[in-house]
Write an enzyme that holds these catalytic residues in place. Structure first.
Site, PDB file in Angstrom:
ATOM      1  N   GLU A  62       0.616  -1.055  -0.065  1.00 45.78           N
ATOM      2  CA  GLU A  62       0.010  -0.123  -0.037  1.00 45.78           C
ATOM      3  C   GLU A  62       0.572   1.193   0.475  1.00 45.78           C
ATOM      4  OE1 GLU A  62      -3.388  -0.106  -0.719  1.00 45.78           O
ATOM      5  OE2 GLU A  62      -3.589  -2.603   0.204  1.00 45.78           O
ATOM      6  N   ASP A 110      -6.770   2.295  -7.821  1.00 46.48           N
ATOM      7  CA  ASP A 110      -5.606   3.104  -7.334  1.00 46.48           C
ATOM      8  C   ASP A 110      -4.850   1.835  -8.443  1.00 46.48           C
ATOM      9  OD1 ASP A 110      -6.546   0.900  -5.655  1.00 46.48           O
ATOM     10  OD2 ASP A 110      -5.044   0.405  -4.519  1.00 46.48           O
TER      11      ASP A 110
END
Length: 202
Positions: A62, A110
């Site tokens: 992430e 994303d």
């Protein structure tokens, strides 16, 4: 999340049932939360190269970025070092480094259009193409066939959604209907990088 610290708290809180192996802050600090050999809960529903349960076959990274601004140099340098080390440990090739928007185009966008996939590709840490021409008639069928060979989930995803997901990764400046540049890049990648989906970095 508003910051890496807030994201870290969320990723470590059992009540939210979400986690990742790594989190990299804008400042370039890398936090490891889950052992690479263990399953993290970062992917959710999705598919890559015909395989579901992406969580069981991937190492999740992430990045502290909400998608509205460029990724910092410190963050990218840290990411490149991390990817290189994971690739070496797990024998993951550049085609095995994918984004959330690749395997879950119906749910995720994303890392987004500001992420520099070309930069990673220059270091053999991702795939890339600049083949903006193709022969023959431009068709959705050809495009979908090419994306399936790359690994994209094409069975239950409409062509416009696949075009959007592909452009997020390979032509973030693209707009409008499917065009020669989309098909040219997709078929070039399908020829050079057909994937098996066994091991992934997401």
């Amino acid at each position: 999340m508003t910051s890496a610290e807030v994201a870290l708290e969320r990723l470590c809180d059992p009540q939210f049932e979400v986690s990742a192996h790594y989190l990299i802050s804008t400042a370039g600090t890398c936090y490891q939360m889950v052992d690479e050999a263990a399953r993290a809960w970062h992917a959710g529903a999705g598919e890559w190269a015909g395989f579901g349960d992406v969580n069981s076959r991937s190492i999740g990274i992430e990045l502290d970025n909400d998608g509205s601004h460029p990724f910092s140099e410190a963050q990218m340098l840290c990411l490149e070092c991390l990817i290189a080390s994971i690739q070496k440990r797990w024998d993951i090739g550049p085609a095995g480094v994918i984004g959330h928007s690749d395997f879950a185009p119906l749910r995720k966008v994303d890392p987004g259009p500001r992420f520099d996939w070309r930069r990673l590709a220059m270091m053999d840490q991702a795939i890339w193409s600049e083949q903006d021409t193709c022969r023959g008639i431009i068709s959705e069928d050809r495009f979908i066939t090419a994306l399936a060979r790359i690994g994209y989930p094409t069975d239950a995803v409409a062509a416009p959604t696949l075009v959007k997901a592909f452009r997020l990764r390979f032509r973030p400046w693209g707009s409008g209907a499917l065009c020669q540049a989309d098909l040219g890049r997709a078929e070039d990648l399908a020829h050079r990088y057909p994937v098996d989906g066994r091991d992934m970095l997401t």
